[in-house]
Design a protein around this motif. Structure first.
Motif, PDB file in Angstrom:
ATOM      1  N   SER A   1       0.828  -1.206   0.000  1.00 30.72           N
ATOM      2  CA  SER A   1       0.000   0.000   0.000  1.00 30.72           C
ATOM      3  C   SER A   1       0.864   1.258   0.000  1.00 30.72           C
ATOM      4  CB  SER A   1      -0.889   0.030   1.244  1.00 30.72           C
ATOM      5  OG  SER A   1      -1.761  -1.063   1.242  1.00 30.72           O
TER       6      SER A   1
ATOM      7  N   THR B   1      -5.756   0.425  -4.613  1.00 31.60           N
ATOM      8  CA  THR B   1      -5.887  -0.695  -5.547  1.00 31.60           C
ATOM      9  C   THR B   1      -4.936  -0.522  -6.732  1.00 31.60           C
ATOM     10  OG1 THR B   1      -7.809   0.398  -6.541  1.00 31.60           O
ATOM     11  CG2 THR B   1      -8.263  -1.331  -4.952  1.00 31.60           C
TER      12      THR B   1
ATOM     13  N   TRP C   1      -1.718  -1.918  -5.507  1.00 35.78           N
ATOM     14  CA  TRP C   1      -1.729  -3.375  -5.366  1.00 35.78           C
ATOM     15  C   TRP C   1      -1.639  -4.038  -6.737  1.00 35.78           C
ATOM     16  CZ3 TRP C   1      -6.626  -3.130  -1.766  1.00 35.78           C
ATOM     17  CH2 TRP C   1      -6.259  -2.572  -0.533  1.00 35.78           C
TER      18      TRP C   1
ATOM     19  N   TYR D   1      -0.682  -7.920  -7.502  1.00 36.06           N
ATOM     20  CA  TYR D   1      -1.778  -8.576  -6.786  1.00 36.06           C
ATOM     21  C   TYR D   1      -3.087  -8.395  -7.554  1.00 36.06           C
ATOM     22  CZ  TYR D   1       1.691  -8.576  -3.085  1.00 36.06           C
ATOM     23  OH  TYR D   1       2.840  -8.778  -2.371  1.00 36.06           O
TER      24      TYR D   1
ATOM     25  N   GLY E   1      -3.220  -4.491   2.154  1.00 35.72           N
ATOM     26  CA  GLY E   1      -1.948  -4.515   1.431  1.00 35.72           C
ATOM     27  C   GLY E   1      -0.959  -5.457   2.096  1.00 35.72           C
TER      28      GLY E   1
ATOM     29  N   LEU F   1      -2.024  -9.053   1.673  1.00 38.02           N
ATOM     30  CA  LEU F   1      -1.672  -9.579   0.348  1.00 38.02           C
ATOM     31  C   LEU F   1      -0.193  -9.960   0.325  1.00 38.02           C
ATOM     32  CD1 LEU F   1      -3.576  -6.984  -1.906  1.00 38.02           C
ATOM     33  CD2 LEU F   1      -4.019  -9.451  -1.844  1.00 38.02           C
TER      34      LEU F   1
END
Lengths: 717, 182
Positions: free
Chosen positions: A543, A635, A638, A643, A710, A713
């Motif tokens: 993130s 997002t 990511w 991801y 984040g 992930l």
């Protein structure tokens, strides 16, 4: 004669850049610059910086501020006219200033605090049992029989606990004075079902329930919906107060359902002005402009009818009059709002609706009179008789702004009555730290808070949360309190104490923002090792902007090897800390989503071997809208880090939705969960909700938050 | 703000008249036209979103009174900016410690800058790290476009001081914003 080789003075160069230099001076500096690379660069850089700032456009001014200004002017205007009319203006409470705005701000602050609370819950749709409550629409004080068919998780127990959150008619629209109690013990029968009875307290009009083991470690929260109960009038129709409290409850959990509940209340009680005011307020927050226009037209017609009815009552209820003011304000009818405001004030209200609008009418002068403002909040506190955090925070803010440490201490004592979950004392302390007079009080509050978080307290745990999650939240809050305390100590110049405190804050859990704060503070305090370790932890969270690593290295002035070592350790620390709380729950197959073009696609195919976050978002949910900007920013990072992100939006496709998404640069592909397969598989209920899956499509972190996703992930890579 | 003002002169004149007559209807018009820029200015001056809103709120709420002191020079925007600056300075005097804490927070924000291409947020944070005396001058000059002489009058300091402070502000911003050092 000017020396061309000599550097011009700062003010001379500044005049040159500004174009204020005289002809001869200008020519001289220009000649110098042509020869001097240092000054040439200075001029160029200055102009570049100027142009970068000059190109910037101001962000649109918020409509909320406009409303606030209008309301303030309206109050002042009506107050002024009232004073002109009366020889001795009625002043039940002699106050001046802004307590109402404080109260409103406090409520907003609580909303913000609650929205920012990390939401991690263990329960999911697949783990929900079935709770039956009889009678399902009881009268006040009724005896209730509970029968529970357990989920697999609870099937092995012999006794279970039925927990309840009780709301009375007077509770504020914040989850503040909600009483959470163990309503009953449920005993297992031979068929494996559980039974128990309990008596609903007379004052309760609305309740929600969850079932859990006696130690609180496993909770069935009906997939976070909880089981609701509305007190009825005997004919099965919920009483109005029950519906109002249901809206208040749902506003913090599911906006769409809150709006539905508000519509139901307004339909069942069309002449109840409070119902209309609540509905109009919710609509203002979440309806699209077109839908809002249509709703406002209907409200404007209705308000005239309501007013004419109320005019016929000799002494209208001040609460209804207060609601009329709010309703009129919400539909933009300022003249009507002003008219009823005058009447509310004369009626000397003591209830929430009346006071909410009457207080600003009583405080026409924007100059702060802290003692008077405190008196108003004091009267609210005593009139209400319960520990509403909005009142407490309002009192604290009043004392904080005026630097009244005695008053602040008095309000601080009152915060003791407010449960931890309902008030973020660390934020209160942060606010107090801004006032020199309250500095020591703020430090005391932080220290007390750190101590309080060390002691387990289960009484006010939210129904949806199990004991372990509640403990994690407490620890996270303790770390934030420690970080704030450390920063404050550092600002005081108490370096050693600051560093000890900051290191303590970094000792457990994973909170990138706290690590960042600690790193910065450590660097300021001269502790480069702690700063490096903290910055490395920030850097390994996807993130974090990718350029952070370079900027951190530059600030730390360390070589690449040293930084790489720190990053490796941070990565290992991240995995270790995050995986401690990870689950490993396979999802049923298949879970099918629908693309924008209508074609089906399986969730497993979308995961495609990458750790993936599934985000449920909705245009019709205020909480979802509030995170849109951060959602877009994170997002993007990511996805750039490799991801997966699956954005599930169940709103009906429309040009308005498309325009909103475009305006907010939300360009991810949208999927719809038409058959609610993803909802059932993941246990999703409201929006926004996030779930992190591993590359094999297993649910590893259910009901997570933007702040944590984040790192979660990254732990699965 | 200048071009906005020339286009909007008739509406604005009407709004001022309405305000002087005690009507609040003009507030919306002035808010729509100026609030965004005033908020930005207030934000830079105070270093806080919530304080900025409070400052702009106070300026607008005080308009029915303060408009009496406005002389039609066709520069309503500049006059409103001056009210914001004065209010921000008043507030700042009330709390020195807060400013120190704020600078720590801003330095943290800078450290989290997205990339070498500096975004708006980072630019805001960079400005917030400046000492208030430098920040005032920089904001009024580089963002609001005041002349050095106007800034001197507004802040009650000498023009030479404005030049020096501006220069120092730029120098401080250079490293924060990734501009190369000489």
């Amino acid at each position: 004669m000017l020396n061309i080789l000599r550097h011009p003075r700062q003010r001379t160069l500044s005049r040159f850049i500004a174009g204020d230099a005289s002809g001869e001076e200008y020519a001289h500096i220009a000649r110098h610059i042509a020869r001097c690379s240092e000054c040439h660069e200075t001029v160029n850089v200055t102009r570049r910086i100027e142009s970068r700032f000059a190109e910037r456009r101001a962000a649109p001014a918020p409509e909320g501020l406009k409303r606030r200004i209008r309301e303030s002017l309206l109050q002042m205007d009506s107050a002024a006219s009232g004073e002109q009319r009366a020889t001795r203006p009625p002043r039940p409470v002699a106050v001046r200033g802004w307590p109402f705005m404080l109260a409103a701000a406090a409520i907003l602050a609580i909303v913000a605090i609650l929205l920012s609370m990390p939401a991690r819950y263990l329960t999911a749709g697949a783990t929900a049992g079935d709770l039956r409550l009889a009678p399902s629409a009881p009268a006040r004080g009724a005896t209730i029989t509970a029968s529970y068919t357990p989920s697999q998780l609870l099937a092995g127990a012999m006794r279970l606990r039925l927990r309840a959150a009780y709301r009375t008619a007077n509770d504020l629209p914040v989850p503040s004075s909600v009483r959470r109690v163990a309503a009953s013990t449920l005993i297992r029968d031979r068929d494996g079902a559980f039974h128990g009875t309990f008596r609903l307290p007379d004052s309760v009009v609305y309740a929600t329930f969850a079932v859990e083991t006696e130690d609180g470690r496993v909770v069935d929260s009906n997939a976070r919906r909880l089981w609701p109960m509305l007190v009825s009038d005997g004919s099965g129709v919920p009483i109005y107060e029950a519906l109002e409290q249901q809206v208040s409850d749902l506003m913090f959990r599911n906006w769409e359902l809150a709006l539905d509940a508000a519509k139901r209340a307004a339909a069942l009680y069309p002449m109840k002005i409070r119902a209309q005011a609540i509905l109009a307020t919710l609509e203002q927050s979440i309806l699209t402009p077109v839908a809002l226009d249509s709703a406002l037209t209907a409200h404007r017609r209705h308000i005239a009818e309501l007013e004419s009815r109320m005019e016929k009552v000799a002494s209208p209820d001040p609460e209804e009059m207060g609601a009329m003011v709010t309703f009129a304000q919400m539909v933009g009818d300022t003249a009507r709002a002003r008219r009823w405001l005058d009447r509310v004030v004369v009626a000397r209200p003591t209830g929430l609706w009346g006071l909410n609008v009457a207080i600003p009418r009583l405080v026409p002068d924007p100059d702060v009179d802290p003692a008077a403002a405190a008196a108003v909040l004091d009267s609210l506190w005593h009139a209400d008789g319960s520990a509403h955090p909005a009142i407490v925070i309002g009192g604290l803010m009043t004392a904080t702004r005026s630097g009244d440490s005695a008053a602040a201490r008095s309000w601080l004592e009152r915060t003791d009555a407010v449960p931890d979950e309902e008030i973020d004392r660390t934020r209160v302390a942060q606010s107090m730290l801004r006032q020199p007079a309250l500095h020591e009080s703020a430090l005391d509050l932080l220290r007390a808070q750190v101590r309080a978080y060390s002691h387990p307290s289960d009484a006010q745990r939210p129904l949806e949360m199990d004991a372990a999650d509640a403990l994690r939240v407490r620890r996270q809050r303790q770390r934030a309190a420690l970080a704030t305390l450390g920063e404050a100590l550092l600002a005081d110049g108490r370096k050693r104490a600051a560093l000890d405190t900051l290191r303590l804050a970094a000792a457990g859990g994973w909170d990138t923002e706290t690590f960042h704060r600690i790193g910065n503070a450590a660097l300021l305090a001269g502790d480069a090792t702690t700063a490096r370790d903290m910055f490395a932890r920030v850097a390994v969270d996807p993130s974090t902007p990718p350029a952070f690593a370079d900027s951190a290295r530059a600030r730390l002035k360390i070589d690449a090897d040293d930084w790489s070592r720190a990053v490796r350790e941070a990565t290992s620390e991240l995995r270790s800390r995050m995986l401690q709380v990870a689950e490993r729950r396979p999802l049923p197959e298949p879970v099918t989503l629908t693309r924008s073009d209508g074609t089906p696609v399986s969730l497993r195919a979308l995961v495609s071997d990458r750790p993936t976050v599934v985000v449920f978002w909705s245009r019709g949910c205020g909480n979802a809208l509030a995170i849109t900007s951060r959602l877009v920013r994170l997002t993007q990072r990511w996805v750039a880090a490799g991801y997966g992100v699956i954005l599930v939006v169940n709103d009906r496709p429309s040009s308005e939705l498309a325009a909103y998404l475009e305006q907010h640069h939300l360009s991810l592909p949208l999927y719809r969960d038409m058959q609610h397969e993803a909802r059932r598989a993941l246990g999703q209920w409201g929006t926004p909700e996030l779930f992190v899956l591993d590359g094999q499509g297993r649910l590893r972190y259910p009901h997570t938050s933007l702040e944590l996703a984040g790192a979660q992930l990254a732990s699965l890579r | 703000m200048e071009s906005q003002e020339s286009q909007a002169a008739p509406d604005e004149a009407r709004a001022i008249t309405l305000l002087r007559l005690g009507s609040l209807d003009a507030i919306d018009l002035l808010y729509d036209r100026y609030a965004a820029a005033l908020l930005r200015l207030a934000r830079y001056m105070s270093g806080s979103d919530s304080d900025a809103e409070d400052i702009v709120h106070d300026v607008f709420v005080g308009l029915p009174k303060s408009i009496r002191t406005y002389r039609e020079e066709g520069r309503l925007g500049a006059w409103l900016s001056r009210l914001v600056v004065n209010r921000a300075i008043d507030l700042r005097r009330a709390s020195a410690r807060r400013a120190a804490l704020h600078r720590i927070a801003a330095a943290q924000q800078i450290a989290a800058a997205d990339s070498v291409v500096v975004h708006d947020l980072d630019m805001d944070a960079a400005i917030a790290t400046l000492a208030p005396t430098l920040r005032d001058v920089f904001v009024l000059r580089a963002i609001e476009g005041y002349s050095h002489a106007d800034i001197a009058a507004l802040l009650g300091i000498r023009t030479g001081t404005v030049h020096v402070r501006y220069f120092r502000a730029v120098r401080a911003l250079r490293s924060l914003l990734g501009e190369s050092e000489c």
